[in-house]
Design an enzyme around this catalytic site. Structure first.
Site, PDB file in Angstrom:
ATOM      1  CG  ASN A  42      16.402   4.183 144.238  1.00  0.00           C
ATOM      2  OD1 ASN A  42      17.082   3.346 144.133  1.00  0.00           O
ATOM      3  ND2 ASN A  42      15.178   4.338 144.097  1.00  0.00           N
ATOM      4  CB  CYS A  53      17.319  10.130 142.612  1.00  0.00           C
ATOM      5  SG  CYS A  53      15.693  10.617 142.649  1.00  0.00           S
ATOM      6  CD  GLU A  55      19.276   9.408 138.420  1.00  0.00           C
ATOM      7  OE1 GLU A  55      18.832   9.200 139.911  1.00  0.00           O
ATOM      8  OE2 GLU A  55      18.216   9.334 137.632  1.00  0.00           O
TER       9      GLU A  55
HETATM   10  N1  THU Z   1      14.389   7.473 141.368  1.00  0.00           N
HETATM   11  C1  THU Z   1      16.041   7.540 141.268  1.00  0.00           C
HETATM   12  O1  THU Z   1      16.506   7.138 142.096  1.00  0.00           O
HETATM   13  N2  THU Z   1      16.126   7.722 139.873  1.00  0.00           N
HETATM   14  C2  THU Z   1      15.428   8.311 138.734  1.00  0.00           C
HETATM   15  O2  THU Z   1      15.808   8.642 137.685  1.00  0.00           O
HETATM   16  C3  THU Z   1      14.008   8.039 138.749  1.00  0.00           C
HETATM   17  C4  THU Z   1      13.243   7.948 140.387  1.00  0.00           C
HETATM   18  C5  THU Z   1      13.910   6.787 142.450  1.00  0.00           C
HETATM   19  C6  THU Z   1      13.231   7.755 143.401  1.00  0.00           C
HETATM   20  C7  THU Z   1      12.546   6.758 144.083  1.00  0.00           C
HETATM   21  O3  THU Z   1      13.340   6.133 145.260  1.00  0.00           O
HETATM   22  C8  THU Z   1      12.188   5.698 143.274  1.00  0.00           C
HETATM   23  O4  THU Z   1      12.898   5.873 142.251  1.00  0.00           O
HETATM   24  C9  THU Z   1      10.705   5.939 142.772  1.00  0.00           C
HETATM   25  O5  THU Z   1      10.308   7.336 142.251  1.00  0.00           O
END
Ligand code: THU
Length: 133
Positions: A42, A53, A55
């Site tokens: 992320n 994110c 993913e």
């Molecule tokens: N986040 C992800 O990268 N993937 C997930 O499945 C859940 C949330 C990140 C977004 C943000 O940078 C941090 O986690 C907190 O929400």
């Protein structure tokens, strides 16, 4: 390439996360039919909603390199239960993953839960709906 290798890649790439705001590191690893792995972490921004994110970073890296066929994905974070992907990521996954493709969710305690794309985002909006007007 085993499921465990893919999970390890997702755990490792968490270390590259740019998360000065949430301090919440997430990693993702996506295996293509051609046998390549695309990883993502992320990446946050001072303008919070612009953050991306793990993913989606992994998926967009793969798509931008011309990949279109995927086998499985792993996602990892330091959570109590295996980390659930957010709704936006599920929608992006559903654009590119087949309904039976498996997504392995994990935490650092090595709890793993695997879901098919279909079970992660049932009754999802897609191209067929867009074209059926
Ligand atoms: N986040 C992800 O990268 N993937 C997930 O499945 C859940 C949330 C990140 C977004 C943000 O940078 C941090 O986690 C907190 O929400």
């Amino acid at each position: 390439m085993t499921k465990q290798n893919l999970i390890d890649e997702a755990i490792n790439i968490r270390n590259k996360a740019y998360v000065p705001y949430s301090k919440f590191q997430v990693g993702a690893a996506l295996l293509t039919k051609s046998g390549k792995i695309y990883t993502g972490c992320n990446i946050e921004n001072a303008a919070y909603p612009v953050s991306c994110c793990a993913e989606r970073v992994a998926i967009f890296k793969a798509i931008s390199e011309g990949e279109t066929e995927f086998v499985e994905m792993a996602v990892a974070a330091d959570t109590e239960r295996p980390v659930p992907p957010c709704g936006s990521c599920r929608q992006v996954m559903s654009e590119f993953f087949t309904p039976d493709m498996e997504i392995h969710l994990t935490n650092l305690k090595k709890h793993v839960k695997s879901f098919s794309m279909e079970s992660l985002l049932p009754f999802s909006f897609g191209n067929d709906d867009l074209m059926s007007k």
